[in-house]
Write a protein that holds these residues in place. Structure first.
Motif, PDB file in Angstrom:
ATOM      1  N   GLU A 385      11.797  36.960 -17.799  1.00  0.00           N
ATOM      2  CA  GLU A 385      11.247  36.976 -19.323  1.00  0.00           C
ATOM      3  C   GLU A 385      10.214  38.162 -19.349  1.00  0.00           C
ATOM      4  O   GLU A 385      10.193  38.970 -20.467  1.00  0.00           O
ATOM      5  N   PHE A 386       9.134  38.237 -18.434  1.00  0.00           N
ATOM      6  CA  PHE A 386       8.125  39.488 -18.682  1.00  0.00           C
ATOM      7  C   PHE A 386       8.924  40.954 -18.497  1.00  0.00           C
ATOM      8  O   PHE A 386       8.375  41.335 -19.406  1.00  0.00           O
ATOM      9  N   SER A 389      10.237  41.629 -21.635  1.00  0.00           N
ATOM     10  CA  SER A 389       9.255  41.818 -22.703  1.00  0.00           C
ATOM     11  C   SER A 389       8.569  43.210 -22.688  1.00  0.00           C
ATOM     12  O   SER A 389       8.308  43.701 -23.531  1.00  0.00           O
ATOM     13  N   LYS A 395      17.903  42.211 -21.784  1.00  0.00           N
ATOM     14  CA  LYS A 395      18.047  40.673 -22.127  1.00  0.00           C
ATOM     15  C   LYS A 395      19.329  40.035 -21.604  1.00  0.00           C
ATOM     16  O   LYS A 395      20.441  40.694 -22.097  1.00  0.00           O
TER      17      LYS A 395
END
Length: 403
Positions: A385-386, A389, A395
């Motif tokens: 997720e980091f 981001s 993704k």
């Protein structure tokens, strides 16, 4: 024991040490953490097929942590009588002597991946065999600075390409390239198939974690990993951590191995204090490393699916030799498909390689798995997720989202 006897014993021991080929190899490079050992690497050689295929292994450690495993080079004797080297390891004197004992010239050196841990040895290794021809996987890339191959001491290398099978050894060893963009950089791995032995050579795509540690992993590394240090205290599932002294026995070494494996696979497993349950789920079966699955293969399921499909459709292999952990692994196309079964949740329905019913039946008779403990995957999921981001990786999109 008299002083004379002691002196003779010490002299004999010194002579043995002097006769042993050198294991010295200075290496402090690697980003973000240097790859150890820094100064000495033991090499062991195992024969896979008499007079035809050998594996040479060394210890590989992640510096500043109690994490150690093995790294493997595979050697195949071609019909020409020369040697074909897959994923070279550190060219210590001991390693070179073990190769020279095969009494055959090194003709080809192959870099099957873009990964630093394998690329870093190709230059030094090729300088030991200046007459050998070097072949490398395409799209070589390094991070944080994209450095050319020459920076790693690799000169005059030829590039492997799917659409140009001009390599002089291709009649004996075929290959298929996986090349895909997963974020700021690519993932590249070349699969090789040795036709005579029906062996599939992979680098990091799959692994088979053995129940016991590889022979080349040293006792001290296992005992260090068995200590209840900071990592164990942080990853103890909230349980009290004792400071009992380490006892050098088989159970302690086994605990060290289990802890190292879980850190290698998950970075931050849910419970390092009591690793047995998670280790049992991840060992003695063909799997894709959770890190590679989460940060690479989940991002590009169509590309990976096509690569695995082509491998299993065209090559009738019965064994797999990866570059880490156990090898050779008794596995065929069915086992490889089961290990990559997780892709089915990410592919559009029309691209799924087999019905879930057929794969479920296959998994009952296969020593392969794509199911990982959910609690142990939390750290990797957070890391993913980091990285998404900050734009470092793509993704992950579900199969329905790809329709």
């Amino acid at each position: 024991m008299s002083g004379g006897v002691v002196a003779k014993a010490m002299a004999a021991s010194t002579a043995v040490e002097e006769e042993r080929p050198g294991r010295f190899y200075f290496n402090i490079t690697g980003f973000p953490f240097p790859l150890g050992p820094f100064l000495e690497r033991r090499t062991i050689r195992k024969e896979v097929e008499k007079g035809l295929i050998w594996m040479l292994e060394q210890e590989q450690a992640l510096a500043f942590g109690n994490v150690t495993t093995n790294i493997r080079m595979t050697v195949i004797k071609l019909k020409s009588g020369g040697l074909w080297i897959h994923a070279p390891i550190a060219p210590t004197d001991e390693c070179i002597q073990l190769l020279n004992e095969l009494e055959a010239p090194v003709e080809y050196i192959v870099l099957p991946t873009f990964a630093y841990e394998h690329k870093v040895f190709v230059g030094p290794f090729s300088r030991k065999f200046p007459r050998a021809h070097v072949w490398v996987a395409p799209r070589q890339w390094s991070w944080p600075v994209d450095l050319p191959l020459q920076f790693f001491g690799i000169f005059g290398a030829k590039i492997l390409r799917n659409d140009d099978k001009s390599a002089p050894w291709v009649d004996e060893i075929d290959y298929k390239i996986l090349s895909c963009s997963v974020g700021v950089g690519p993932y590249v791995e070349v699969a090789f198939f040795h036709k005579q032995s029906k062996i599939l050579l992979l680098t990091d795509a799959v692994i088979f974690v053995p129940e016991k540690p590889p022979e080349v992993v040293g006792k001290q590394a296992l005992l260090s990993a068995a200590k209840n240090g900071l990592a164990v205290k942080l990853l103890s599932a909230g349980k009290e951590v004792s400071n009992d002294p380490i006892i050098d026995d088989e159970a302690t070494r086994q605990r060290g191995w289990e802890r190292m494996v879980l850190q290698i696979l998950f970075l931050g497993p849910s419970n390092l204090l009591e690793p047995k349950q998670s280790f049992a789920q991840m060992s003695k079966k063909l799997i894709v490393s959770p890190i590679v699955k989460t940060l690479v293969f989940d991002k590009v399921p169509e590309k990976v699916n096509a690569w695995v499909q082509e491998i299993t459709r065209e090559w009738k292999f019965s064994r797999i030799i990866p570059a880490h952990f156990a090898a050779p692994v008794a596995a065929d196309g069915r086992d490889l498909r089961v290990a990559f079964r997780f892709l089915n949740d990410l592919l559009p329905e029309e691209e799924m390689w087999a019905s879930s019913v057929l794969l479920s039946i296959s998994s009952l008779f296969s020593r392969a798995s794509s199911v990982f403990p959910a609690a142990d995957m939390k750290t990797l999921s957070s890391l993913d997720e980091f990285l998404v981001s900050v734009g470092a990786v793509k993704k992950t999109i579900s199969g329905k989202g790809r329709q």
